[in-house]
Design an enzyme around this catalytic site. Structure first.
Site, mmCIF file in Angstrom:
data_model
loop_
_atom_site.group_PDB
_atom_site.id
_atom_site.type_symbol
_atom_site.label_atom_id
_atom_site.label_comp_id
_atom_site.label_asym_id
_atom_site.label_seq_id
_atom_site.Cartn_x
_atom_site.Cartn_y
_atom_site.Cartn_z
ATOM 1 N N CYS A 71 0.654 -1.242 -0.042
ATOM 2 C CA CYS A 71 -0.138 -0.154 0.250
ATOM 3 C C CYS A 71 0.782 1.279 -0.270
ATOM 4 C CB CYS A 71 -1.008 0.575 1.187
ATOM 5 S SG CYS A 71 -2.633 1.257 1.267
ATOM 6 N N HIS A 86 -3.725 -4.637 -0.111
ATOM 7 C CA HIS A 86 -3.468 -5.337 0.934
ATOM 8 C C HIS A 86 -3.867 -6.540 0.497
ATOM 9 C CE1 HIS A 86 -3.384 -1.515 3.404
ATOM 10 N NE2 HIS A 86 -3.875 -1.170 3.189
ATOM 11 N N GLU A 136 -2.615 -8.744 3.098
ATOM 12 C CA GLU A 136 -3.453 -9.286 4.322
ATOM 13 C C GLU A 136 -4.396 -9.199 4.868
ATOM 14 O OE1 GLU A 136 -2.258 -4.949 5.039
ATOM 15 O OE2 GLU A 136 -1.292 -6.205 3.917
#
Length: 203
Positions: A78, A185, A187
């Site tokens: 990001c 992202h 994650e």
């Protein structure tokens, strides 16, 4: 071991949880020696470019990251991806790490459709410009990933690995040598994101 850089602006909990779920050893650190000993490095980030770059410089890690990026895989996530570029025009003009050629610009002026909102927030399909890239070892064309951003990378076509459609082709993933970046992202991108992190850890 994966060194996750702590400079005060990263979403460290979610990323650490994802790496732990995958059974990967990681350490949140701002210690130069730990970073130098690590097998891989992740540079996360949320917030504004200028503030993040200032905080990163205050840690004294900028020379370390530039040096280690020549030796081992480094992944920016990001805002962390945006910091890899030459410069950003977020609230002024700011120099980045210069590890990937290109610039970071506001998304809004490039969106022809007024119905599209900024920040760009949500799930979008990935178009893999280089499907054979090792980062995509476990990912297929069209899988969805999660974005939250108001700025995006331009003038980096040679480094672009993947894009997502949001009125324009938003730069989704980039690479220069051992340096990688994802605007989305991993994650927060479910199984797809976990598979991408797994591939990065196997480089």
């Amino acid at each position: 071991m994966i060194a996750v850089i702590d400079y005060g602006v990263g979403n460290l909990f979610s990323l650490s949880s994802a790496l732990r779920y995958l059974g990967l050893e990681s350490r949140i650190t701002r210690d130069a020696k730990e970073i130098e000993k690590a097998d891989r490095v992740i540079l996360p980030g949320v917030g504004a470019f200028g503030d993040a770059m200032q905080k990163l410089q205050s840690t004294g890690l900028v020379p370390v990251l530039r040096a280690e990026a020549q030796k081992k895989p480094l992944l920016g996530i990001c805002l962390g991806m945006q910091l890899l570029f030459d410069k950003s025009y977020e609230y002024g003009e700011h120099k980045g790490l210069g590890l990937i050629g290109g610039e970071v610009v506001p998304l809004g002026p490039y969106l022809a459709d007024p119905a599209l909102k900024v920040p760009h927030m949500g799930w979008n399909a990935l178009h893999l410009c280089r499907p054979q890239e090792p980062l995509f070892r476990y990912i297929s064309e069209g899988e969805c990933v999660y974005y939250v951003h108001s700025f995006y990378a331009r003038n980096c076509r040679e480094s672009t690995l993947a894009t997502s459609e949001y009125g324009i082709a938003v730069t989704g993933a980039v690479k220069n040598g051992l340096v990688y970046g994802t605007q989305f992202h991993p994650e927060k991108s479910g199984e797809t994101g976990l598979r991408l992190l797994k591939a990065f850890a196997e480089m």
